[in-house]
Motif scaffolding. Structure first.
Motif, PDB file in Angstrom:
ATOM      1  N   THR A 285      60.557  43.661  28.721  1.00  0.00           N
ATOM      2  CA  THR A 285      59.579  42.472  28.599  1.00  0.00           C
ATOM      3  C   THR A 285      58.338  42.931  29.141  1.00  0.00           C
ATOM      4  O   THR A 285      57.251  42.498  28.629  1.00  0.00           O
ATOM      5  N   ARG A 286      58.163  44.020  30.055  1.00  0.00           N
ATOM      6  CA  ARG A 286      56.790  44.284  30.531  1.00  0.00           C
ATOM      7  C   ARG A 286      56.074  44.845  29.388  1.00  0.00           C
ATOM      8  O   ARG A 286      54.900  44.772  29.390  1.00  0.00           O
ATOM      9  N   ALA A 287      56.818  45.614  28.466  1.00  0.00           N
ATOM     10  CA  ALA A 287      55.977  46.277  27.327  1.00  0.00           C
ATOM     11  C   ALA A 287      55.418  44.905  26.279  1.00  0.00           C
ATOM     12  O   ALA A 287      54.313  45.401  25.917  1.00  0.00           O
ATOM     13  N   ALA A 288      56.158  44.026  25.944  1.00  0.00           N
ATOM     14  CA  ALA A 288      55.762  43.087  24.964  1.00  0.00           C
ATOM     15  C   ALA A 288      54.715  42.251  25.734  1.00  0.00           C
ATOM     16  O   ALA A 288      53.887  41.893  25.136  1.00  0.00           O
ATOM     17  N   GLU A 289      54.662  42.068  26.956  1.00  0.00           N
ATOM     18  CA  GLU A 289      53.700  41.238  27.721  1.00  0.00           C
ATOM     19  C   GLU A 289      52.341  42.072  27.772  1.00  0.00           C
ATOM     20  O   GLU A 289      51.404  41.609  27.319  1.00  0.00           O
ATOM     21  N   SER A 290      52.566  43.265  27.915  1.00  0.00           N
ATOM     22  CA  SER A 290      51.305  44.095  28.027  1.00  0.00           C
ATOM     23  C   SER A 290      50.777  44.295  26.592  1.00  0.00           C
ATOM     24  O   SER A 290      49.496  44.172  26.394  1.00  0.00           O
ATOM     25  N   ALA A 291      51.453  44.388  25.435  1.00  0.00           N
ATOM     26  CA  ALA A 291      50.957  44.413  24.278  1.00  0.00           C
ATOM     27  C   ALA A 291      50.432  43.127  23.847  1.00  0.00           C
ATOM     28  O   ALA A 291      49.188  43.108  23.057  1.00  0.00           O
ATOM     29  N   VAL A 292      51.162  41.881  24.058  1.00  0.00           N
ATOM     30  CA  VAL A 292      50.528  40.605  23.588  1.00  0.00           C
ATOM     31  C   VAL A 292      49.275  40.496  24.118  1.00  0.00           C
ATOM     32  O   VAL A 292      48.231  40.085  23.711  1.00  0.00           O
ATOM     33  N   ALA A 293      48.873  40.885  25.599  1.00  0.00           N
ATOM     34  CA  ALA A 293      47.856  40.592  26.364  1.00  0.00           C
ATOM     35  C   ALA A 293      46.747  41.382  25.681  1.00  0.00           C
ATOM     36  O   ALA A 293      45.642  41.136  25.507  1.00  0.00           O
ATOM     37  N   GLU A 294      46.997  42.779  25.325  1.00  0.00           N
ATOM     38  CA  GLU A 294      46.076  43.583  24.735  1.00  0.00           C
ATOM     39  C   GLU A 294      45.680  43.113  23.338  1.00  0.00           C
ATOM     40  O   GLU A 294      44.523  43.174  23.184  1.00  0.00           O
ATOM     41  N   ILE A 295      46.484  42.580  22.493  1.00  0.00           N
ATOM     42  CA  ILE A 295      46.044  41.938  21.269  1.00  0.00           C
ATOM     43  C   ILE A 295      45.278  40.797  21.511  1.00  0.00           C
ATOM     44  O   ILE A 295      44.291  40.644  20.891  1.00  0.00           O
ATOM     45  N   LEU A 296      45.368  39.963  22.576  1.00  0.00           N
ATOM     46  CA  LEU A 296      44.641  38.900  22.585  1.00  0.00           C
ATOM     47  C   LEU A 296      43.163  39.497  23.073  1.00  0.00           C
ATOM     48  O   LEU A 296      42.318  38.794  22.732  1.00  0.00           O
TER      49      LEU A 296
END
Length: 332
Positions: A285-296
């Motif tokens: 979960t932490r990886a997906a959260e970090s990645a989507v925030a980075e894309i935003l």
């Protein structure tokens, strides 16, 4: 598992999307895939956007479409809950319970199963009362209330999570139309409903269609209603401190965000006409959260200095004494 299930090797072609750092060194790396889709197709991709995935709870707004297209209007709060993976807090269970009563149904009519609420206050209140959790505490109870509303409208049987049930056939049809793909199969989700396979690009394409929806037809109106309900009520979509809720509040423009189990994340950006999908190969979960925030952040929809962004894009890690030990960092 469903029919014709393909081999789903999430690490095939995966690239680093997030890393954990400690003592100035990289301690762990999460691999995965991510894609940004616009009306003209893929805008940017990392890893393999053709990877077949279970979208899990990230696609709940897709699953709500048959209810909305049938003309059922539960109102923005209940619709947000139909798209939610909520914490089981009082603001969630009270509203879902009222919806069920309005339908003339009870907790026994759910088919999602019971688990302890994630909300600590609600969990502690149950313990003090000596009561066990009910199905309304399930994080998917809002989605299931929507399923039951549509089932009642159809006059169909009570086992609405059966893949052959008229409701689930309607959900599958909507899912395939929105993703633009014929699903090769399904798995049974944690809430007992079928979860249909799609590619990561297909999931992002579906998000893009929610982002670009117009009022001209029932599908467009349904999509707009779902995304607007989510953006209007981020506290109902997840809960305090959760990534969906925090990031929707933090973005500099309206964005609908929805997590899914096993490292899936989806973003709908109406102002830009874009859809985003992320899958962490290891389910983190932490990886997906970090990645989507980075894309935003990369898209200009999120200020990296905002506390909400820092909480998930690159959070500081502390030990039990409060000493800073490292951080999580995006690696796209």
């Amino acid at each position: 598992m469903g029919e014709g299930m393909p081999t789903m090797l999430y690490d095939h072609g995966a690239v680093p999307i997030c890393r954990a750092e400690r003592g100035g060194r990289v301690e762990s790396v999460h691999l995965g895939h991510a894609v940004v889709v616009g009306p003209d197709g893929v805008r940017e991709a990392w890893g393999d956007p053709s990877a077949a995935i279970f979208p899990r709870s990230s696609c709940k707004m897709f699953q709500a479409l048959p209810m909305l297209e049938a003309g059922l209007d539960p109102g923005p709060e209940r619709l947000a809950l139909a798209c939610a993976s909520h914490d089981g807090a009082a603001i969630h269970t009270g509203r879902v319970g009222a919806w069920m009563r309005d339908l003339g149904l009870s907790d026994d009519d759910f088919r999602c199963g019971a688990h302890e609420p994630k909300d600590r206050a609600a969990r502690d209140a149950l313990i003090r009362s000596g009561e066990g959790p009910r199905q309304v505490h399930n994080n998917c109870s809002g989605k299931h209330a929507g399923f039951l509303a549509m089932t009642k409208h159809l006059g169909a049987g009570p086992d609405y999570v059966d893949p052959g049930h008229p409701l689930q056939r309607a959900v599958r049809a909507a899912f395939e139309e929105v993703t633009g793909e014929e699903s090769p199969g399904y798995g049974i989700d944690g809430c007992s409903a079928p979860n249909f396979v799609c590619t990561l690009e297909g999931l992002a394409r579906g998000a893009m269609r929610f982002a670009t929806a117009r009022e001209g037809d029932a599908r467009g109106r349904a999509m707009i209603a779902a995304r607007e309900a989510m953006m209007r009520h981020p506290d109902l979509v997840a809960g305090e401190g959760r990534a969906c809720t925090v990031l929707m509040r933090a973005t500099s423009e309206p964005v609908a965000l929805k997590t899914g189990a096993e490292g899936v994340f989806l973003a709908i950006l109406p102002g830009r006409g874009l859809g985003v999908a992320v899958k962490a190969a290891d389910g983190a979960t932490r990886a997906a959260e970090s990645a989507v925030a980075e894309i935003l952040v990369r898209l200009g929809a999120l200020d990296p200095a905002h506390p909400g962004a820092r909480a998930f894009r690159d959070p500081v890690q502390r030990n039990w004494r409060g000493i800073e030990t490292g951080r999580i960092a995006p690696a796209l």
